[in-house]
Design a protein around this motif. Structure first.
Motif, PDB file in Angstrom:
ATOM      1  N   ASN A 175      29.084 -23.979 -53.783  1.00  0.00           N
ATOM      2  CA  ASN A 175      28.900 -22.602 -54.260  1.00  0.00           C
ATOM      3  C   ASN A 175      27.575 -22.000 -53.801  1.00  0.00           C
ATOM      4  O   ASN A 175      27.007 -21.148 -54.501  1.00  0.00           O
ATOM      5  N   CYS A 176      27.055 -22.460 -52.655  1.00  0.00           N
ATOM      6  CA  CYS A 176      25.796 -21.906 -52.150  1.00  0.00           C
ATOM      7  C   CYS A 176      26.086 -21.001 -50.950  1.00  0.00           C
ATOM      8  O   CYS A 176      27.184 -21.034 -50.405  1.00  0.00           O
ATOM      9  N   PRO A 177      25.127 -20.186 -50.523  1.00  0.00           N
ATOM     10  CA  PRO A 177      25.387 -19.341 -49.351  1.00  0.00           C
ATOM     11  C   PRO A 177      25.318 -20.138 -48.056  1.00  0.00           C
ATOM     12  O   PRO A 177      24.745 -21.236 -48.035  1.00  0.00           O
ATOM     13  N   LEU A 178      25.886 -19.581 -46.999  1.00  0.00           N
ATOM     14  CA  LEU A 178      25.727 -20.173 -45.665  1.00  0.00           C
ATOM     15  C   LEU A 178      24.464 -19.593 -45.055  1.00  0.00           C
ATOM     16  O   LEU A 178      24.319 -18.373 -44.944  1.00  0.00           O
ATOM     17  N   ASN A 179      23.533 -20.463 -44.696  1.00  0.00           N
ATOM     18  CA  ASN A 179      22.336 -20.028 -43.969  1.00  0.00           C
ATOM     19  C   ASN A 179      21.860 -21.202 -43.114  1.00  0.00           C
ATOM     20  O   ASN A 179      22.543 -22.232 -43.054  1.00  0.00           O
ATOM     21  N   GLN A 180      20.690 -21.032 -42.486  1.00  0.00           N
ATOM     22  CA  GLN A 180      20.201 -22.089 -41.571  1.00  0.00           C
ATOM     23  C   GLN A 180      20.086 -23.440 -42.271  1.00  0.00           C
ATOM     24  O   GLN A 180      20.294 -24.483 -41.678  1.00  0.00           O
ATOM     25  N   ASP A 181      19.711 -23.411 -43.564  1.00  0.00           N
ATOM     26  CA  ASP A 181      19.499 -24.673 -44.296  1.00  0.00           C
ATOM     27  C   ASP A 181      20.806 -25.308 -44.756  1.00  0.00           C
ATOM     28  O   ASP A 181      20.847 -26.510 -45.022  1.00  0.00           O
ATOM     29  N   THR A 182      21.844 -24.501 -44.946  1.00  0.00           N
ATOM     30  CA  THR A 182      23.081 -25.062 -45.520  1.00  0.00           C
ATOM     31  C   THR A 182      24.173 -25.282 -44.472  1.00  0.00           C
ATOM     32  O   THR A 182      25.201 -25.870 -44.783  1.00  0.00           O
ATOM     33  N   LYS A 183      23.968 -24.792 -43.244  1.00  0.00           N
ATOM     34  CA  LYS A 183      24.951 -25.001 -42.169  1.00  0.00           C
ATOM     35  C   LYS A 183      25.214 -26.512 -42.038  1.00  0.00           C
ATOM     36  O   LYS A 183      24.286 -27.308 -41.910  1.00  0.00           O
TER      37      LYS A 183
END
Ligand code: NAI
Length: 329
Positions: free
Chosen positions: A204-212
């Motif tokens: 349930n977190c956003p997609l960004n550079q850290d979560t890719k």
């Protein structure tokens, strides 16, 4: 001043049209924004985009050259927009930061329940006159450990539902929600500990550079054998090939997905008369232990009204003040 609304669909057009009446003039196109359709924005100072639209640097250049100064996103997520490039071009971007997080949280629960209690298979057997129960055994959620990755608006709504089921909650987030710790006995932990100890994992977190690709070969290998994996956030947070391998190895028992890494050319459109040329998607959707919905977690009346109301509010505010309260760049 008029706004061009890209990627309009039957489910959202009447809602947004009604709410804009007397406030702002909208024009609609069913086409998604991409390299071939960016020129349609000529003559519009604002465009309204959906998650299926693409607003990379090249496309933003075309929008900017055509006079676009404002992008109203009809979504929480903004991973499909190059915000830095938009800033450089002096194009303001606003999102809809919140609109019924319950819609998405409840859909995550729907996927989990359907998988665990084998609802799709049960329906199929029912229609085949096969009333044996041998293939339909599930497990109690009560007392199970649920790992929630991202406890923002949607994740915390999901936590509260699972707390009501009598589950233990582990969470991983870059920020802790103290109300959740107090009210739902949530234990914040590292991603590795969450993976090692959870019976169900919900993204349930956003997609960004850290979560890719946060979920990859390594993180799947840390999970309990037989975990249920739910992702209603963004496809790119998960390496789909690694998820498929984890399913085939039995690490992930079942996966419920509302999003897919390469969903853009597939979801939201009728492809019944064309071939879908995506082998990985074919493998995922035909997998017996995978349940996929086509990015519909947000699809409730309440959420659609919330999205439309904030989108119109953002556009009207921007047209008066040159900025809106929900600007993100
Ligand atoms: P939010 O901003 O309220 O919550 C996001 C949470 O993720 C925050 O607590 C934040 O601290 C955490 N987070 C950020 N970076 C992280 C990281 N590197 N590691 C762990 N946690 C991190 O957003 P909200 O409203 O809860 O939405 C979450 C996501 O759900 C959206 O970004 C969007 O991609 C997706 N979504 C999916 C929909 C669907 O229809 N399938 C509809 C709406 C949103």
């Amino acid at each position: 001043m008029k706004t061009l609304v890209y990627s309009i669909h039957g489910f959202d057009k009447p809602v947004i049209e009604k709410l804009a009446q007397g406030k702002h003039e909208l024009m609609f196109t069913e086409l998604p924004l991409n390299e071939n359709t960016a020129h349609l924005a000529k003559g519009f100072e604002a465009v309204a985009l959906f998650t299926s639209d693409k607003a990379n640097a090249e496309i933003l250049d075309v929008l900017g050259n055509n006079g676009v100064k404002f992008i109203a996103l009809r979504s929480v997520g903004y991973d499909h927009v190059d915000l830095a490039k938009a800033k450089q071009l002096n194009i303001k971007v606003a999102n809809v930061p919140a609109y019924s997080p319950y819609a998405i949280a409840e859909h995550s629960v729907a996927l989990l329940m359907a998988l665990n209690r084998k609802i799709i298979l049960a329906q199929k057997l029912m229609r085949q006159n096969d009333f044996r129960l041998d293939k339909l055994v599930g497990f109690d959620l009560h007392n199970k450990t649920i790992g929630v990755v991202g406890t923002g608006k949607i994740g915390s709504a999901f936590v509260r539902i699972m707390h009501g089921f009598g589950c233990e909650i582990l969470a991983y987030d870059i920020e802790q929600d103290h109300e959740l710790i107090e009210q739902c006995k949530v234990q914040y932990t590292s991603l590795e500990t969450l993976c090692k100890n959870s019976d169900v994992i919900s993204v349930n977190c956003p997609l960004n550079q850290d979560t890719k690709y946060m979920f990859n070969k390594t993180t799947f290998s840390q999970m309990k054998n037989g975990v249920v994996f739910i992702n209603t956030a963004r496809g790119g947070i998960v390496n789909t090939q690694d998820l498929l391998d984890a399913l085939n190895q039995g690490i992930v028992a079942t996966a419920g997905l509302d999003v897919y890494e390469y969903e853009k050319p597939i979801f939201f459109y009728d492809h019944s008369n064309t071939q879908i040329e995506d082998e990985l998607f074919e493998k995922m959707r035909s997998h017996p232990n995978v349940l996929i919905t086509g990015h519909q977690a947000f699809l409730t009346h309440e959420a659609l009204e919330g999205i439309a109301a904030t989108t119109i509010k953002n556009i009207v505010e921007w047209s008066i003040n040159g900025k809106s309260i929900n600007d993100i760049n």
